[in-house]
Design a protein around this motif. Sequence first.
Motif, PDB file in Angstrom:
ATOM      1  N   TYR A 116       0.936  -1.044   0.176  1.00 20.64           N
ATOM      2  CA  TYR A 116       0.182   0.059  -0.149  1.00 20.64           C
ATOM      3  C   TYR A 116       1.019   1.288  -0.028  1.00 20.64           C
ATOM      4  O   TYR A 116       0.486   2.271  -0.834  1.00 20.64           O
ATOM      5  CB  TYR A 116      -0.886   0.088   1.205  1.00 20.64           C
ATOM      6  CG  TYR A 116      -1.840   1.096   1.196  1.00 20.64           C
ATOM      7  CD1 TYR A 116      -2.656   1.358   0.302  1.00 20.64           C
ATOM      8  CD2 TYR A 116      -1.698   2.022   2.443  1.00 20.64           C
ATOM      9  CE1 TYR A 116      -3.471   2.763   0.388  1.00 20.64           C
ATOM     10  CE2 TYR A 116      -2.516   2.925   2.290  1.00 20.64           C
ATOM     11  CZ  TYR A 116      -3.436   3.493   1.396  1.00 20.64           C
ATOM     12  OH  TYR A 116      -4.331   4.415   1.818  1.00 20.64           O
ATOM     13  N   ASP A 117       2.061   1.209   0.796  1.00 17.44           N
ATOM     14  CA  ASP A 117       2.941   2.334   0.925  1.00 17.44           C
ATOM     15  C   ASP A 117       3.474   2.686  -0.372  1.00 17.44           C
ATOM     16  O   ASP A 117       3.694   3.844  -0.767  1.00 17.44           O
ATOM     17  CB  ASP A 117       3.955   2.042   2.033  1.00 17.44           C
ATOM     18  CG  ASP A 117       4.680   3.237   2.455  1.00 17.44           C
ATOM     19  OD1 ASP A 117       4.065   4.181   2.077  1.00 17.44           O
ATOM     20  OD2 ASP A 117       5.909   3.114   2.920  1.00 17.44           O
ATOM     21  N   ASN A 171       2.563   1.879  -3.457  1.00 18.78           N
ATOM     22  CA  ASN A 171       1.900   2.408  -4.450  1.00 18.78           C
ATOM     23  C   ASN A 171       0.947   3.667  -4.262  1.00 18.78           C
ATOM     24  O   ASN A 171       0.352   4.164  -4.852  1.00 18.78           O
ATOM     25  CB  ASN A 171       0.695   1.410  -4.461  1.00 18.78           C
ATOM     26  CG  ASN A 171       1.195   0.148  -5.317  1.00 18.78           C
ATOM     27  OD1 ASN A 171       2.155   0.250  -5.945  1.00 18.78           O
ATOM     28  ND2 ASN A 171       0.529  -1.079  -4.985  1.00 18.78           N
ATOM     29  N   ARG A 172       1.228   4.466  -3.165  1.00 18.35           N
ATOM     30  CA  ARG A 172       1.046   5.772  -2.781  1.00 18.35           C
ATOM     31  C   ARG A 172       1.551   6.649  -3.443  1.00 18.35           C
ATOM     32  O   ARG A 172       2.676   6.612  -3.550  1.00 18.35           O
ATOM     33  CB  ARG A 172       0.832   5.936  -1.325  1.00 18.35           C
ATOM     34  CG  ARG A 172      -0.362   5.471  -0.670  1.00 18.35           C
ATOM     35  CD  ARG A 172      -0.227   5.472   0.785  1.00 18.35           C
ATOM     36  NE  ARG A 172      -0.112   6.920   1.302  1.00 18.35           N
ATOM     37  CZ  ARG A 172      -1.333   7.658   1.792  1.00 18.35           C
ATOM     38  NH1 ARG A 172      -2.289   7.154   2.187  1.00 18.35           N
ATOM     39  NH2 ARG A 172      -0.975   8.908   2.152  1.00 18.35           N
ATOM     40  N   GLU A 173       1.154   7.836  -3.768  1.00 18.65           N
ATOM     41  CA  GLU A 173       1.828   8.898  -4.323  1.00 18.65           C
ATOM     42  C   GLU A 173       2.510   9.695  -3.178  1.00 18.65           C
ATOM     43  O   GLU A 173       3.907  10.011  -3.561  1.00 18.65           O
ATOM     44  CB  GLU A 173       0.825   9.994  -5.087  1.00 18.65           C
ATOM     45  CG  GLU A 173       0.011   9.331  -5.921  1.00 18.65           C
ATOM     46  CD  GLU A 173       1.043   9.440  -7.250  1.00 18.65           C
ATOM     47  OE1 GLU A 173       1.310  10.409  -7.751  1.00 18.65           O
ATOM     48  OE2 GLU A 173       1.188   8.174  -7.806  1.00 18.65           O
ATOM     49  N   ASN A 174       1.975  10.074  -2.164  1.00 25.28           N
ATOM     50  CA  ASN A 174       2.796  10.612  -1.122  1.00 25.28           C
ATOM     51  C   ASN A 174       3.036   9.798   0.083  1.00 25.28           C
ATOM     52  O   ASN A 174       2.468   8.781   0.198  1.00 25.28           O
ATOM     53  CB  ASN A 174       2.084  11.924  -0.698  1.00 25.28           C
ATOM     54  CG  ASN A 174       0.575  11.684  -0.389  1.00 25.28           C
ATOM     55  OD1 ASN A 174       0.099  10.667  -0.965  1.00 25.28           O
ATOM     56  ND2 ASN A 174      -0.275  12.561   0.126  1.00 25.28           N
ATOM     57  N   TRP A 188       3.229   7.944   3.497  1.00 21.06           N
ATOM     58  CA  TRP A 188       2.337   7.326   4.279  1.00 21.06           C
ATOM     59  C   TRP A 188       2.571   7.446   5.586  1.00 21.06           C
ATOM     60  O   TRP A 188       3.525   6.609   6.077  1.00 21.06           O
ATOM     61  CB  TRP A 188       1.837   6.060   3.851  1.00 21.06           C
ATOM     62  CG  TRP A 188       0.689   5.390   4.574  1.00 21.06           C
ATOM     63  CD1 TRP A 188      -0.543   6.253   5.112  1.00 21.06           C
ATOM     64  CD2 TRP A 188       0.288   4.146   4.839  1.00 21.06           C
ATOM     65  NE1 TRP A 188      -1.335   5.546   5.811  1.00 21.06           N
ATOM     66  CE2 TRP A 188      -0.979   4.168   5.520  1.00 21.06           C
ATOM     67  CE3 TRP A 188       0.749   2.810   4.654  1.00 21.06           C
ATOM     68  CZ2 TRP A 188      -1.521   2.641   6.056  1.00 21.06           C
ATOM     69  CZ3 TRP A 188       0.347   1.849   4.863  1.00 21.06           C
ATOM     70  CH2 TRP A 188      -1.180   1.920   5.669  1.00 21.06           C
ATOM     71  N   MET A 197       4.921   5.208  -2.939  1.00 16.00           N
ATOM     72  CA  MET A 197       6.042   5.940  -2.463  1.00 16.00           C
ATOM     73  C   MET A 197       6.913   4.932  -1.459  1.00 16.00           C
ATOM     74  O   MET A 197       6.178   4.107  -0.682  1.00 16.00           O
ATOM     75  CB  MET A 197       5.404   6.962  -1.540  1.00 16.00           C
ATOM     76  CG  MET A 197       6.020   8.193  -1.151  1.00 16.00           C
ATOM     77  SD  MET A 197       6.535   9.243  -2.562  1.00 16.00           S
ATOM     78  CE  MET A 197       7.816  10.122  -1.990  1.00 16.00           C
ATOM     79  N   ARG A 234      13.921   6.818   1.361  1.00 18.29           N
ATOM     80  CA  ARG A 234      13.948   7.974   0.490  1.00 18.29           C
ATOM     81  C   ARG A 234      15.158   8.723   0.998  1.00 18.29           C
ATOM     82  O   ARG A 234      15.654   9.587   0.142  1.00 18.29           O
ATOM     83  CB  ARG A 234      12.518   8.622   0.738  1.00 18.29           C
ATOM     84  CG  ARG A 234      11.429   8.358  -0.348  1.00 18.29           C
ATOM     85  CD  ARG A 234      10.262   9.125  -0.052  1.00 18.29           C
ATOM     86  NE  ARG A 234       9.536   8.440   1.402  1.00 18.29           N
ATOM     87  CZ  ARG A 234       8.893   8.983   2.101  1.00 18.29           C
ATOM     88  NH1 ARG A 234       8.892  10.426   1.901  1.00 18.29           N
ATOM     89  NH2 ARG A 234       8.433   8.629   2.980  1.00 18.29           N
TER      90      ARG A 234
END
Lengths: 663, 167
Positions: free
Chosen positions: A291-292, A294-297, A299, B1, B7
């Motif tokens: 899920y993380d 595939n997220r844009e921003n 999480w 992300m 990151r």
Amino acid sequence: MELKSLSERKRRTFLRYLDRLGKAKDEDDGEAESGETKRKPTNWMEEAEKRLELLKLRVEKDGGDDDDKDDDDWDDFGSSDEDLSDIEINEKQSKMRIELVILGSLVLSTSVVGNAYYQKKQFYPSVVHITKSNPSMMVMYIQALVIVVLLGKLMKKIFFGQLRAAEVEHLIDRSWYAITETCLAFTVFREDFSTKFVALFTVLLFLKAFHWLVEDRVDYMERSPIISWLFHFRVTSLLLVLGVLDWHFIQVAYYATLTQGASVQLVFGFEYAILLTMVAMVTVKYALHTYDINRENPWEDKAVFLLYAELAIGFIKVILYMMFMLIMIRVYTLPLFAVRPMYLAMRSFKKALSDVILSRRAIRNLNTLYPDATAEDLANTDNVCIICREEMVTGAKKLPCNHIFHATCLRSWFQRQQTCPTCRLEVLRAPGNPIGNPAPPAAANVRPPQQQAAPSPPPPQAANAPQAVPVQPPLPPFIPPHHPFNFPFPMPNIPQQAGANDVRYVPDANGQRPVMPPPFSLPPFMPFVVPPPRPPANLGALSDAELRAMEGQERRHLEARIRVLRDIQTLLDAAVLQMNQYGILVARLEHESNNNTETVRSTGEEAPVASGQQAEEQQPGVSATSSPVENEVLTPEEETNLSDQERLRRRRVQRFMNGGEQN
Amino acid sequence: MAGSALRRLMAEYKQLTLNPPEGIVAGPINEENFFDWECLIVGPDGTCFEGGVFPAKLTFPTDYPLSPPKMQFTCEMFHPNIYSDGRVCISILHAPGDDPLGYESSAERWSPVQSVEKILLSVISMLAEPNDESGANIDAAKMWRDNRAEFDRIATRIVRKSLNIPL
């Protein structure tokens, strides 16, 4: 891709270094050893050139897409080509050996079977023949082992592809423990010892190995930016297969225990149950990571979910192990082989628990103690959170030391340590703890100096409070001579707090502490500025429920009261301190007045006298307003809830107030 | 992300590669795994390690930057603050509360403000000025204090070895 170009640059930088170093070294050597042998430098040059050529060649050859190769190059950066070829030869040899073993066992078993069939001509007699003869059984066992290993390799190929070095290492480590524990388990179940038993243990070990591997693989998701569809497919299918298998074996063990009584199946049942919890944990982790990714921003709640998942699974594991221990001790004997994993499970549960507690505490501190950074604050700094090196747009918090971070970054850091990451200010000690919720923006500006000033005065004062004339050195920063009004108090927020008085006592919905005034925001010039919370005047208008809520049978109400009392105590301490200061100041001024000019006298004397009067007025006010609360709280039941220290403090306050009244 | 640790490591990698500081090359061994880095450190000028290029490995924990990475030289090293197996022992790499040798104040410990670049720069300055009070390699610390000539000789040998020069 960006990464590729980066790695290309890395290589080029390295080459540049080597190049430059080569030249520098050459010159050095040339100067130093000019008279000596010329052999060394030239030799070295040749060597360096060779290496450079080699590296360049490799860079060209790899073209940036063969990362494994890259890995080797860098690892063996100290070694020459011969070493590399040696390793290759070794690998080849070991592969050959494994193939030889497989082939040998295959040949042996076919010959055994063939021989039996040749002698007996029929299926059943030949089977009997093989089982009767020990050597043939031995061959068959070896063959079975080889088949298991081959099956493992096949499954590994299907589900994992190439194993990474770290995974192999883990696997070997854990296998050793598992094998030792299995041997220990054998000692408990001596009677049950049979081929079936060994086979079951082998299957268990086999499945365990895959559980470990899948766990490592899912952890690896966090480390790699590149997750392919193949990876997702492999992990999900493997998790499914493992889950089903575990469930199946648990059922088998359960029914076996029900029908045949306690046996070695008990152990298997528990082992598979533990493995099932592992599958559950890995699945949760996998789902969260996926899920993380595939997220844009970013999480932010992922860590929280992970923490709670770990806590829950840890709890289940501990319960399982306890049950297992109890049953084993009742039925057989102490299961030594389960002690180590049980200890590990308990330790990890304890860690998860303390993590959760620390995390909650960190969140509470963040929410209650520190203000959100304003857009202005963000604009004043370079706007990058030093923890994650990303830009701060929203959700930034400002610490008492004026450093600004993402709230989520700060929270995870506060789980480890309660210091400012930049300046190591101990944030929990810095503000005199009862400082309330994010203050109004006006107060936020005044806050830092106030907090730095706050912690120093109270400790000596607390000791001196009961005495009438404490012997105390003057505190220059606290009252600069001739500047009585320049107190480090946040004047602007006083009216707001006075306005909020009635709301203050009722803790807010989140169960956060009620907004308490900072202890030192009480200026001596304004009596009755911070009275303790009072109930509304018309009690008759309140409903039963409201009354009960105000009466406060709940824990948080009690806590709020205790906190109020502590604050009162601090306020009183502060008042005494200030009185002392005035006394000292007045004494000094009187002393100085003989020499001083008229102007100094007028400014110097008026202020302390006036403020002194006000402070005196204020003291009865404080005691009068606080005494109802005092009486209200001092029911015996509640008093038992208080710590000794608190009781001592309260007594001290009371004594002080009595003293004040007598005076 | 991706995760925050990943990151941050990617950001540091980019920073290090686009603006490489003097004497440092660092990056992931394999860009499918950002938590194992290799780096090359150039021996500081004017010291006995001058001119050497020393390869080392950095291993990051999954909760980086909350916990410090581990650093280990992969070549032979002889230095008071480097264990004989190559592990580097400097305070910046120790989380507060864990002090293997008991000499460090918490002010110089790991905190998320530190970075790969700062670690490597501190290692370079450590090469230049060993701290012989908290010796990870007692022999080297003793030799550094008592027999500097011998220490320099060994260092020179190591420098040459790191460059693959015949002695």
